[in-house]
Design a protein around this motif. Structure first.
Motif, PDB file in Angstrom:
ATOM      1  N   GLY A  46       0.777  -1.234   0.000  1.00 32.64           N
ATOM      2  CA  GLY A  46       0.000   0.000   0.000  1.00 32.64           C
ATOM      3  C   GLY A  46       0.807   1.281   0.000  1.00 32.64           C
ATOM      4  N   GLY A  47       2.143   1.185   0.183  1.00 31.78           N
ATOM      5  CA  GLY A  47       2.943   2.397   0.212  1.00 31.78           C
ATOM      6  C   GLY A  47       4.370   2.134   0.602  1.00 31.78           C
ATOM      7  N   LEU A  48       5.122   3.223   0.789  1.00 33.74           N
ATOM      8  CA  LEU A  48       6.509   3.089   1.196  1.00 33.74           C
ATOM      9  C   LEU A  48       6.958   4.305   1.961  1.00 33.74           C
ATOM     10  CD1 LEU A  48       9.157   3.857  -1.444  1.00 33.74           C
ATOM     11  CD2 LEU A  48       6.797   4.124  -2.024  1.00 33.74           C
ATOM     12  N   CYS A  49       8.038   4.136   2.674  1.00 30.58           N
ATOM     13  CA  CYS A  49       8.721   5.223   3.361  1.00 30.58           C
ATOM     14  C   CYS A  49      10.041   5.413   2.638  1.00 30.58           C
ATOM     15  CB  CYS A  49       8.940   4.835   4.823  1.00 30.58           C
ATOM     16  SG  CYS A  49      10.001   5.980   5.726  1.00 30.58           S
ATOM     17  N   LEU A  50      10.389   6.665   2.359  1.00 31.25           N
ATOM     18  CA  LEU A  50      11.667   6.895   1.696  1.00 31.25           C
ATOM     19  C   LEU A  50      12.341   8.129   2.243  1.00 31.25           C
ATOM     20  CD1 LEU A  50      11.023   9.251  -0.649  1.00 31.25           C
ATOM     21  CD2 LEU A  50      10.054   7.286  -1.770  1.00 31.25           C
ATOM     22  N   ARG A  51      13.650   8.154   2.068  1.00 32.65           N
ATOM     23  CA  ARG A  51      14.457   9.295   2.488  1.00 32.65           C
ATOM     24  C   ARG A  51      14.610  10.240   1.307  1.00 32.65           C
ATOM     25  NH1 ARG A  51      16.188   8.648   7.347  1.00 32.65           N
ATOM     26  NH2 ARG A  51      17.034   6.684   8.066  1.00 32.65           N
ATOM     27  N   THR A  52      14.404  11.519   1.585  1.00 29.86           N
ATOM     28  CA  THR A  52      14.614  12.531   0.562  1.00 29.86           C
ATOM     29  C   THR A  52      14.928  13.852   1.238  1.00 29.86           C
ATOM     30  OG1 THR A  52      13.643  13.730  -1.301  1.00 29.86           O
ATOM     31  CG2 THR A  52      12.125  12.990   0.404  1.00 29.86           C
ATOM     32  N   ARG A  53      15.817  14.597   0.656  1.00 31.01           N
ATOM     33  CA  ARG A  53      16.137  15.916   1.191  1.00 31.01           C
ATOM     34  C   ARG A  53      15.204  16.982   0.627  1.00 31.01           C
ATOM     35  NH1 ARG A  53      22.706  15.954   1.576  1.00 31.01           N
ATOM     36  NH2 ARG A  53      22.776  14.283   3.108  1.00 31.01           N
ATOM     37  N   LYS A  54      14.457  16.635  -0.392  1.00 29.87           N
ATOM     38  CA  LYS A  54      13.498  17.585  -0.969  1.00 29.87           C
ATOM     39  C   LYS A  54      12.290  17.680  -0.048  1.00 29.87           C
ATOM     40  CE  LYS A  54      10.973  18.668  -5.196  1.00 29.87           C
ATOM     41  NZ  LYS A  54       9.797  19.176  -4.567  1.00 29.87           N
ATOM     42  N   ALA A  55      11.831  18.884   0.170  1.00 25.70           N
ATOM     43  CA  ALA A  55      10.670  19.099   1.033  1.00 25.70           C
ATOM     44  C   ALA A  55       9.386  18.782   0.272  1.00 25.70           C
ATOM     45  CB  ALA A  55      10.652  20.547   1.511  1.00 25.70           C
ATOM     46  N   TYR A  56       8.530  18.020   0.894  1.00 23.43           N
ATOM     47  CA  TYR A  56       7.213  17.708   0.353  1.00 23.43           C
ATOM     48  C   TYR A  56       6.166  18.080   1.388  1.00 23.43           C
ATOM     49  CZ  TYR A  56       9.175  15.045  -3.502  1.00 23.43           C
ATOM     50  OH  TYR A  56       9.857  14.689  -4.636  1.00 23.43           O
ATOM     51  N   ASP A  57       5.012  18.463   0.921  1.00 24.02           N
ATOM     52  CA  ASP A  57       3.891  18.731   1.805  1.00 24.02           C
ATOM     53  C   ASP A  57       3.000  17.509   1.861  1.00 24.02           C
ATOM     54  OD1 ASP A  57       4.589  21.431   2.311  1.00 24.02           O
ATOM     55  OD2 ASP A  57       3.675  22.032   0.398  1.00 24.02           O
ATOM     56  N   VAL A  58       2.399  17.270   3.019  1.00 20.02           N
ATOM     57  CA  VAL A  58       1.408  16.199   3.133  1.00 20.02           C
ATOM     58  C   VAL A  58       0.307  16.499   2.119  1.00 20.02           C
ATOM     59  CG1 VAL A  58      -0.346  15.200   4.646  1.00 20.02           C
ATOM     60  CG2 VAL A  58       1.931  15.691   5.541  1.00 20.02           C
ATOM     61  N   GLY A  59      -0.091  15.468   1.392  1.00 19.85           N
ATOM     62  CA  GLY A  59      -1.112  15.624   0.358  1.00 19.85           C
ATOM     63  C   GLY A  59      -0.552  15.808  -1.037  1.00 19.85           C
ATOM     64  N   SER A  60       0.776  16.056  -1.161  1.00 22.72           N
ATOM     65  CA  SER A  60       1.393  16.205  -2.486  1.00 22.72           C
ATOM     66  C   SER A  60       1.279  14.898  -3.260  1.00 22.72           C
ATOM     67  CB  SER A  60       2.879  16.562  -2.362  1.00 22.72           C
ATOM     68  OG  SER A  60       3.047  17.795  -1.731  1.00 22.72           O
ATOM     69  N   ARG A  61       0.970  15.000  -4.542  1.00 18.98           N
ATOM     70  CA  ARG A  61       0.908  13.821  -5.397  1.00 18.98           C
ATOM     71  C   ARG A  61       2.284  13.592  -6.010  1.00 18.98           C
ATOM     72  NH1 ARG A  61      -3.467  11.424  -5.897  1.00 18.98           N
ATOM     73  NH2 ARG A  61      -3.075  10.503  -7.915  1.00 18.98           N
ATOM     74  N   VAL A  62       2.708  12.333  -6.056  1.00 18.33           N
ATOM     75  CA  VAL A  62       4.012  11.981  -6.616  1.00 18.33           C
ATOM     76  C   VAL A  62       3.853  10.798  -7.564  1.00 18.33           C
ATOM     77  CG1 VAL A  62       5.381  12.869  -4.686  1.00 18.33           C
ATOM     78  CG2 VAL A  62       4.549  10.530  -4.604  1.00 18.33           C
ATOM     79  N   SER A  63       4.712  10.766  -8.569  1.00 17.68           N
ATOM     80  CA  SER A  63       4.798   9.630  -9.485  1.00 17.68           C
ATOM     81  C   SER A  63       6.181   9.025  -9.306  1.00 17.68           C
ATOM     82  CB  SER A  63       4.608  10.076 -10.932  1.00 17.68           C
ATOM     83  OG  SER A  63       3.313  10.592 -11.114  1.00 17.68           O
TER      84      SER A  63
END
Length: 113
Positions: A46-63
């Motif tokens: 159903g999903g994953l956890c990943l490390r990223t230095r880029k800031a994302y907001d909760v609710g952002s859509r990603v591909s």
């Protein structure tokens, strides 16, 4: 969620997550250069956890594109949570086909062996 009892949210996931490290690529052109060294921490059907230095907001859509145990996946998701201090985000997959969900479940099972 401020002030909420952590136990309330402890078992929100419908799918078991397993520790797994693999490269994740962002399909968005503007994210591609920054995302070359992004790695997963754990994964579920159903999903994953990943490390990223880029800031994302909760609710952002990603591909996302990823090769997990020899299986290529191209999935869309929504950022479910952000932990800035750990440079980590949680992504809940959306619009996953039954076939991809079954493949993901098999991959998750293979990490448990």
């Amino acid at each position: 969620m401020a002030g909420a009892d952590p136990a309330t949210y402890a078992n929100r996931r419908a799918d078991e997550r397993v520790a797994a490290r693999f490269a994740v690529r962002f399909a968005q052109q503007e994210d591609a250069a920054r995302a070359l060294r992004v790695f997963s921490i754990n994964v579920s059907a159903g999903g994953l956890c990943l490390r990223t230095r880029k800031a994302y907001d909760v609710g952002s859509r990603v591909s996302l594109s990823m090769d997990i145990a020899g299986q290529e996946f191209h999935l869309t998701g929504v950022v479910a949570w952000v932990r800035d201090e750990q440079e980590a985000i949680g992504v809940r997959f959306t619009d996953v086909s039954d076939e991809d969900r079954a493949r993901l479940q098999r991959v998750v099972e293979s990490f448990k062996r």
